[in-house]
Scaffold this motif. Structure first.
Motif, PDB file in Angstrom:
ATOM      1  N   ASN A 238       0.702  -1.230  -0.049  1.00 18.74           N
ATOM      2  CA  ASN A 238       0.051  -0.037  -0.054  1.00 18.74           C
ATOM      3  C   ASN A 238       0.842   1.255   0.025  1.00 18.74           C
TER       4      ASN A 238
ATOM      5  N   TYR B 102       0.637   5.855  -0.316  1.00 19.06           N
ATOM      6  CA  TYR B 102      -0.127   6.902  -0.160  1.00 19.06           C
ATOM      7  C   TYR B 102       0.835   8.279  -0.580  1.00 19.06           C
TER       8      TYR B 102
ATOM      9  N   TYR C  48      -4.958   3.412   3.484  1.00 19.19           N
ATOM     10  CA  TYR C  48      -3.742   4.156   2.657  1.00 19.19           C
ATOM     11  C   TYR C  48      -4.700   4.856   1.405  1.00 19.19           C
ATOM     12  N   THR C  49      -5.901   4.739   1.524  1.00 21.72           N
ATOM     13  CA  THR C  49      -6.776   5.342   0.258  1.00 21.72           C
ATOM     14  C   THR C  49      -6.891   6.861   0.765  1.00 21.72           C
TER      15      THR C  49
ATOM     16  N   GLY D 141      -5.264   8.166   3.568  1.00 19.19           N
ATOM     17  CA  GLY D 141      -3.938   8.562   4.297  1.00 19.19           C
ATOM     18  C   GLY D 141      -4.193   8.781   5.716  1.00 19.19           C
TER      19      GLY D 141
END
Length: 130
Positions: free
Chosen positions: A57, A59, A105-106, A108
């Motif tokens: 993942n 960001y 992590y989309t 943050g």
């Protein structure tokens, strides 16, 4: 305890690319995130990107999307920050940092916050000339 050592900085020309490395050693946990920050003279520290300890993942802050790439080599326990199309305004000391993070992590969440990270490297200087 986690030790982080950055390398790969130096003097570059505008338009060049650089790959910074952050070698991690010591005790680590699956829910750690590794972030990259930079600080230019007279400026506040700026978050750039983060990667999960698994490397799965990532960001990025909006300003570096498309030009910076963060990745992790699990075999080497090393996190990389690839910077393309360097600009003079990229001149700064670049730091990697590690800390516990189990969030998304989309969006943050707290990844951009320096307080999310317990361990910091000593920094590596990047200087970009025009």
């Amino acid at each position: 305890q986690v030790q982080l050592v950055e390398s790969g900085g130096g003097l570059a020309q505008a338009g060049d690319s650089l790959r910074l490395s952050c070698a991690a050693s010591g005790r680590t946990f699956s829910y750690y995130a590794v972030g990259w920050f930079r600080q230019a003279p007279g400026e506040e520290r700026e978050f750039l990107a983060a990667v999960s300890w698994s490397g799965s993942n990532t960001y990025y802050t909006d300003s570096v999307k498309g030009r910076f790439t963060v990745s992790k080599d699990n075999a080497k326990n090393t996190v990389y920050l690839q910077i393309n199309s360097l600009k003079p305004e990229d001149t700064a000391v670049y730091y990697c940092a590690a800390g516990y993070y189990s969030g998304s992590y989309t969006n943050g969440f707290s990844l951009p916050r320096g307080t999310n990270y317990r361990y910091w490297g000593q920094g590596t200087q990047v200087t970009v000339s025009s």
